[in-house]
Scaffold this motif. Structure first.
Motif, PDB file in Angstrom:
ATOM      1  N   PRO A 119       0.825  -1.217   0.000  1.00 27.82           N
ATOM      2  CA  PRO A 119       0.000   0.000   0.000  1.00 27.82           C
ATOM      3  C   PRO A 119       0.857   1.264   0.000  1.00 27.82           C
ATOM      4  N   GLU A 120       0.224   2.371  -0.320  1.00 29.35           N
ATOM      5  CA  GLU A 120       0.857   3.684  -0.211  1.00 29.35           C
ATOM      6  C   GLU A 120      -0.111   4.615   0.503  1.00 29.35           C
ATOM      7  N   GLY A 121       0.394   5.326   1.498  1.00 27.10           N
ATOM      8  CA  GLY A 121      -0.479   6.231   2.231  1.00 27.10           C
ATOM      9  C   GLY A 121       0.025   6.469   3.638  1.00 27.10           C
ATOM     10  N   ILE A 122      -0.854   7.058   4.453  1.00 27.16           N
ATOM     11  CA  ILE A 122      -0.553   7.378   5.843  1.00 27.16           C
ATOM     12  C   ILE A 122      -1.359   6.431   6.725  1.00 27.16           C
ATOM     13  N   TYR A 123      -0.670   5.615   7.476  1.00 26.57           N
ATOM     14  CA  TYR A 123      -1.317   4.585   8.278  1.00 26.57           C
ATOM     15  C   TYR A 123      -0.847   4.672   9.728  1.00 26.57           C
ATOM     16  N   ASN A 124      -1.284   3.714  10.517  1.00 24.64           N
ATOM     17  CA  ASN A 124      -0.838   3.590  11.901  1.00 24.64           C
ATOM     18  C   ASN A 124      -0.505   2.131  12.188  1.00 24.64           C
ATOM     19  N   VAL A 125       0.212   1.920  13.270  1.00 25.75           N
ATOM     20  CA  VAL A 125       0.431   0.556  13.757  1.00 25.75           C
ATOM     21  C   VAL A 125      -0.826   0.109  14.493  1.00 25.75           C
ATOM     22  N   GLU A 126      -1.352  -1.049  14.122  1.00 27.03           N
ATOM     23  CA  GLU A 126      -2.535  -1.586  14.798  1.00 27.03           C
ATOM     24  C   GLU A 126      -2.152  -2.464  15.985  1.00 27.03           C
ATOM     25  N   TYR A 127      -1.209  -3.373  15.769  1.00 35.44           N
ATOM     26  CA  TYR A 127      -0.794  -4.247  16.865  1.00 35.44           C
ATOM     27  C   TYR A 127       0.505  -4.952  16.497  1.00 35.44           C
ATOM     28  N   LEU A 128       1.097  -5.583  17.492  1.00 37.29           N
ATOM     29  CA  LEU A 128       2.301  -6.389  17.314  1.00 37.29           C
ATOM     30  C   LEU A 128       1.924  -7.865  17.350  1.00 37.29           C
ATOM     31  N   ASN A 129       2.521  -8.642  16.469  1.00 39.78           N
ATOM     32  CA  ASN A 129       2.257 -10.083  16.422  1.00 39.78           C
ATOM     33  C   ASN A 129       3.534 -10.834  16.811  1.00 39.78           C
ATOM     34  N   PRO A 130       3.574 -11.402  18.018  1.00 35.50           N
ATOM     35  CA  PRO A 130       4.776 -12.122  18.461  1.00 35.50           C
ATOM     36  C   PRO A 130       4.846 -13.556  17.956  1.00 35.50           C
ATOM     37  N   ASN A 131       3.810 -14.008  17.243  1.00 32.34           N
ATOM     38  CA  ASN A 131       3.753 -15.391  16.756  1.00 32.34           C
ATOM     39  C   ASN A 131       3.602 -15.446  15.238  1.00 32.34           C
ATOM     40  N   SER A 132       4.212 -14.511  14.560  1.00 31.87           N
ATOM     41  CA  SER A 132       4.095 -14.442  13.110  1.00 31.87           C
ATOM     42  C   SER A 132       4.744 -15.647  12.437  1.00 31.87           C
ATOM     43  N   SER A 133       4.199 -16.032  11.306  1.00 33.77           N
ATOM     44  CA  SER A 133       4.842 -17.053  10.476  1.00 33.77           C
ATOM     45  C   SER A 133       6.161 -16.548   9.914  1.00 33.77           C
ATOM     46  N   TYR A 134       6.370 -15.233  10.007  1.00 30.94           N
ATOM     47  CA  TYR A 134       7.602 -14.616   9.518  1.00 30.94           C
ATOM     48  C   TYR A 134       8.386 -14.030  10.689  1.00 30.94           C
ATOM     49  N   TYR A 135       8.428 -14.801  11.770  1.00 33.76           N
ATOM     50  CA  TYR A 135       9.149 -14.534  13.014  1.00 33.76           C
ATOM     51  C   TYR A 135       8.393 -13.535  13.882  1.00 33.76           C
ATOM     52  N   LEU A 136       8.498 -12.248  13.578  1.00 40.38           N
ATOM     53  CA  LEU A 136       7.752 -11.207  14.284  1.00 40.38           C
ATOM     54  C   LEU A 136       7.137 -10.287  13.238  1.00 40.38           C
ATOM     55  N   SER A 137       6.027  -9.640  13.593  1.00 38.73           N
ATOM     56  CA  SER A 137       5.429  -8.735  12.616  1.00 38.73           C
ATOM     57  C   SER A 137       4.680  -7.599  13.296  1.00 38.73           C
TER      58      SER A 137
END
Length: 238
Positions: A119-137
Protein backbone atom coordinates in the motif's frame (compact mmCIF):
# COMPACT_ATOMS: atom_id res chain seq x y z
CA UNK A 1 28.69 -43.70 -3.06
CA UNK A 2 28.22 -40.72 -5.34
CA UNK A 3 24.47 -41.36 -5.68
CA UNK A 4 24.11 -41.65 -1.90
CA UNK A 5 26.00 -38.40 -1.42
CA UNK A 6 23.81 -36.62 -3.98
CA UNK A 7 20.70 -38.00 -2.27
CA UNK A 8 21.89 -36.84 1.15
CA UNK A 9 22.76 -33.38 -0.17
CA UNK A 10 19.38 -33.17 -1.88
CA UNK A 11 17.58 -34.04 1.35
CA UNK A 12 19.60 -31.43 3.24
CA UNK A 13 18.72 -28.76 0.67
CA UNK A 14 15.02 -29.66 0.86
CA UNK A 15 15.08 -29.44 4.66
CA UNK A 16 16.84 -26.06 4.60
CA UNK A 17 14.39 -24.66 2.03
CA UNK A 18 11.41 -25.96 4.02
CA UNK A 19 12.70 -24.52 7.30
CA UNK A 20 13.28 -21.15 5.65
CA UNK A 21 10.16 -20.79 3.51
CA UNK A 22 7.76 -23.18 5.20
CA UNK A 23 7.23 -21.34 8.48
CA UNK A 24 3.58 -20.72 7.68
CA UNK A 25 3.12 -24.50 7.48
CA UNK A 26 5.05 -25.74 10.49
CA UNK A 27 4.93 -22.79 12.91
CA UNK A 28 1.27 -23.33 13.88
CA UNK A 29 2.19 -26.85 15.00
CA UNK A 30 5.26 -25.59 16.87
CA UNK A 31 3.11 -22.97 18.60
CA UNK A 32 0.62 -25.61 19.71
CA UNK A 33 3.38 -27.74 21.18
CA UNK A 34 5.31 -25.05 23.04
CA UNK A 35 2.49 -22.56 23.60
CA UNK A 36 2.08 -19.16 22.03
CA UNK A 37 4.35 -16.27 22.90
CA UNK A 38 3.02 -12.95 24.13
CA UNK A 39 4.42 -9.57 23.19
CA UNK A 40 5.83 -9.35 26.71
CA UNK A 41 7.63 -12.70 26.56
CA UNK A 42 9.06 -11.87 23.14
CA UNK A 43 10.35 -8.55 24.45
CA UNK A 44 11.96 -10.33 27.40
CA UNK A 45 13.72 -12.70 25.00
CA UNK A 46 15.15 -10.08 22.64
CA UNK A 47 15.31 -6.74 24.45
CA UNK A 48 18.84 -7.04 25.81
CA UNK A 49 20.43 -7.94 22.49
CA UNK A 50 18.37 -5.31 20.69
CA UNK A 51 19.51 -2.65 23.16
CA UNK A 52 23.13 -3.68 22.62
CA UNK A 53 22.74 -3.40 18.86
CA UNK A 54 20.83 -0.10 18.94
CA UNK A 55 22.63 1.63 21.79
CA UNK A 56 24.90 3.68 19.54
CA UNK A 57 22.05 4.69 17.20
CA UNK A 58 19.86 5.67 20.13
CA UNK A 59 22.66 7.63 21.76
CA UNK A 60 23.28 9.61 18.57
CA UNK A 61 19.55 10.42 18.50
CA UNK A 62 19.69 11.63 22.11
CA UNK A 63 18.47 8.52 23.92
CA UNK A 64 21.27 7.33 26.17
CA UNK A 65 19.26 5.54 28.85
CA UNK A 66 15.97 4.48 27.31
CA UNK A 67 13.97 4.03 24.12
CA UNK A 68 12.01 6.89 22.53
CA UNK A 69 8.37 7.15 23.59
CA UNK A 70 7.21 8.24 20.15
CA UNK A 71 8.40 6.96 16.78
CA UNK A 72 7.46 7.25 13.10
CA UNK A 73 7.95 4.44 10.57
CA UNK A 74 8.59 5.46 6.97
CA UNK A 75 8.87 3.02 4.06
CA UNK A 76 10.06 3.94 0.56
CA UNK A 77 9.16 1.40 -2.11
CA UNK A 78 11.50 2.54 -4.87
CA UNK A 79 14.48 2.75 -2.51
CA UNK A 80 13.28 -0.38 -0.64
CA UNK A 81 14.13 1.16 2.71
CA UNK A 82 12.32 1.35 6.05
CA UNK A 83 13.33 4.28 8.26
CA UNK A 84 12.59 4.68 11.96
CA UNK A 85 12.40 8.19 13.43
CA UNK A 86 12.16 9.31 17.04
CA UNK A 87 10.00 12.29 17.94
CA UNK A 88 10.06 14.38 21.13
CA UNK A 89 10.20 17.99 22.30
CA UNK A 90 13.63 18.34 20.67
CA UNK A 91 12.23 17.49 17.26
CA UNK A 92 12.41 14.48 14.95
CA UNK A 93 15.60 12.50 14.43
CA UNK A 94 16.35 9.33 12.54
CA UNK A 95 17.31 6.27 14.57
CA UNK A 96 18.09 3.73 11.89
CA UNK A 97 17.11 2.53 8.44
CA UNK A 98 16.62 -1.02 7.24
CA UNK A 99 16.69 -2.41 3.69
CA UNK A 100 13.79 -4.52 2.48
CA UNK A 101 14.78 -8.17 2.16
CA UNK A 102 12.19 -8.84 -0.56
CA UNK A 103 9.77 -6.83 -2.67
CA UNK A 104 6.61 -7.44 -4.67
CA UNK A 105 4.44 -5.33 -6.91
CA UNK A 106 5.32 -1.97 -8.44
CA UNK A 107 5.02 1.73 -7.68
CA UNK A 108 1.43 2.75 -7.03
CA UNK A 109 -1.10 2.12 -4.27
CA UNK A 110 -2.68 -1.18 -3.39
CA UNK A 111 -6.05 -1.29 -5.16
CA UNK A 112 -7.48 -4.72 -4.47
CA UNK A 113 -6.99 -7.96 -2.65
CA UNK A 114 -4.39 -10.20 -4.25
CA UNK A 115 -2.64 -7.58 -6.39
CA UNK A 116 0.65 -8.13 -4.49
CA UNK A 117 0.99 -4.37 -4.03
CA UNK A 118 2.50 -2.72 -0.98
CA UNK A 119 0.00 0.00 0.00
CA UNK A 120 0.86 3.68 -0.21
CA UNK A 121 -0.48 6.23 2.23
CA UNK A 122 -0.55 7.38 5.84
CA UNK A 123 -1.32 4.58 8.28
CA UNK A 124 -0.84 3.59 11.90
CA UNK A 125 0.43 0.56 13.76
CA UNK A 126 -2.53 -1.59 14.80
CA UNK A 127 -0.79 -4.25 16.87
CA UNK A 128 2.30 -6.39 17.31
CA UNK A 129 2.26 -10.08 16.42
CA UNK A 130 4.78 -12.12 18.46
CA UNK A 131 3.75 -15.39 16.76
CA UNK A 132 4.09 -14.44 13.11
CA UNK A 133 4.84 -17.05 10.48
CA UNK A 134 7.60 -14.62 9.52
CA UNK A 135 9.15 -14.53 13.01
CA UNK A 136 7.75 -11.21 14.28
CA UNK A 137 5.43 -8.74 12.62
CA UNK A 138 3.80 -5.32 12.97
CA UNK A 139 0.28 -4.81 11.61
CA UNK A 140 -0.28 -1.75 9.42
CA UNK A 141 -3.76 -0.18 9.37
CA UNK A 142 -4.46 -0.68 5.66
CA UNK A 143 -7.01 0.11 4.29
CA UNK A 144 -7.42 3.58 5.77
CA UNK A 145 -10.28 6.01 5.17
CA UNK A 146 -8.61 7.44 2.06
CA UNK A 147 -8.23 3.96 0.53
CA UNK A 148 -11.87 3.16 1.26
CA UNK A 149 -13.06 6.47 -0.18
CA UNK A 150 -11.64 5.56 -3.59
CA UNK A 151 -13.58 2.32 -4.00
CA UNK A 152 -16.40 4.20 -5.74
CA UNK A 153 -13.94 5.28 -8.43
CA UNK A 154 -12.39 1.85 -8.96
CA UNK A 155 -15.54 -0.29 -8.51
CA UNK A 156 -13.47 -2.55 -6.27
CA UNK A 157 -14.83 -3.45 -2.85
CA UNK A 158 -12.33 -6.14 -1.79
CA UNK A 159 -9.33 -4.01 -0.86
CA UNK A 160 -7.51 -6.74 1.00
CA UNK A 161 -5.69 -6.34 4.28
CA UNK A 162 -3.20 -8.17 6.48
CA UNK A 163 -0.37 -5.81 5.63
CA UNK A 164 2.59 -6.26 7.95
CA UNK A 165 6.17 -5.22 8.47
CA UNK A 166 7.82 -8.54 9.25
CA UNK A 167 10.92 -10.70 9.30
CA UNK A 168 12.29 -13.21 6.80
CA UNK A 169 12.88 -12.47 3.12
CA UNK A 170 9.64 -13.28 1.34
CA UNK A 171 6.55 -11.16 0.64
CA UNK A 172 3.35 -10.82 -1.36
CA UNK A 173 2.59 -7.19 -0.58
CA UNK A 174 4.07 -6.69 2.87
CA UNK A 175 7.37 -5.15 4.00
CA UNK A 176 9.96 -7.77 5.01
CA UNK A 177 13.17 -6.54 6.64
CA UNK A 178 14.76 -9.74 7.97
CA UNK A 179 14.77 -11.27 11.44
CA UNK A 180 17.42 -9.15 13.14
CA UNK A 181 15.90 -5.93 11.81
CA UNK A 182 12.35 -6.87 12.81
CA UNK A 183 13.58 -7.59 16.34
CA UNK A 184 14.80 -4.01 16.57
CA UNK A 185 11.72 -2.41 15.04
CA UNK A 186 9.46 -4.68 17.11
CA UNK A 187 11.08 -3.49 20.36
CA UNK A 188 11.11 0.17 19.28
CA UNK A 189 7.44 -0.10 18.38
CA UNK A 190 6.49 -1.83 21.62
CA UNK A 191 8.19 0.90 23.65
CA UNK A 192 6.18 3.57 21.82
CA UNK A 193 2.95 1.67 21.17
CA UNK A 194 0.81 3.89 23.43
CA UNK A 195 1.51 6.96 21.30
CA UNK A 196 -0.31 6.15 18.05
CA UNK A 197 2.64 5.23 15.83
CA UNK A 198 2.38 6.67 12.33
CA UNK A 199 3.41 4.56 9.33
CA UNK A 200 4.12 6.45 6.10
CA UNK A 201 4.46 4.31 2.97
CA UNK A 202 5.61 6.25 -0.09
CA UNK A 203 6.41 5.17 -3.64
CA UNK A 204 9.70 7.06 -3.37
CA UNK A 205 11.42 9.63 -1.20
CA UNK A 206 9.81 12.86 -2.41
CA UNK A 207 12.33 14.85 -0.37
CA UNK A 208 15.06 13.88 -2.81
CA UNK A 209 12.99 13.00 -5.89
CA UNK A 210 9.84 15.15 -6.02
CA UNK A 211 8.41 13.68 -9.23
CA UNK A 212 5.18 11.75 -8.78
CA UNK A 213 4.84 8.35 -10.48
CA UNK A 214 2.03 8.13 -13.02
CA UNK A 215 -0.31 5.24 -12.26
CA UNK A 216 -2.29 4.02 -15.26
CA UNK A 217 -5.07 2.36 -13.27
CA UNK A 218 -6.18 5.52 -11.41
CA UNK A 219 -6.47 9.28 -11.83
CA UNK A 220 -6.16 10.32 -8.18
CA UNK A 221 -2.50 9.54 -7.53
CA UNK A 222 -1.56 13.23 -7.26
CA UNK A 223 -4.06 13.69 -4.43
CA UNK A 224 -2.52 10.74 -2.61
CA UNK A 225 1.06 11.79 -3.23
CA UNK A 226 0.37 15.36 -2.09
CA UNK A 227 -0.72 13.94 1.26
CA UNK A 228 2.35 11.73 1.52
CA UNK A 229 4.72 14.52 0.48
CA UNK A 230 3.26 16.85 3.11
CA UNK A 231 3.99 14.23 5.77
CA UNK A 232 7.53 13.69 4.51
CA UNK A 233 8.23 17.42 4.68
CA UNK A 234 7.87 17.23 8.47
CA UNK A 235 10.81 14.80 8.65
CA UNK A 236 14.51 15.64 8.46
CA UNK A 237 16.16 14.79 5.16
CA UNK A 238 19.04 12.59 6.20
Amino acid sequence: MTRKLILILGIIVIIIVFLYYGRSIYMPFVSKIKGKETVETRIEQIEEKVWNRLQNNLSLAGYKMDYPKEIILVAFKEEQILQVYAKDYNGIRIIKEYPFTAYSGKLGPKLKEGDRQIPEGIYNVEYLNPNSSYYLSIKVSYPNDFDKSKTELTNITELGGDIFIHGKAVTIGCIPIGDEAIEEVFVLTQKAITNNIKVIISPRDFRTNPSYPEIDEINWENELYNKIEDELKTLPNN
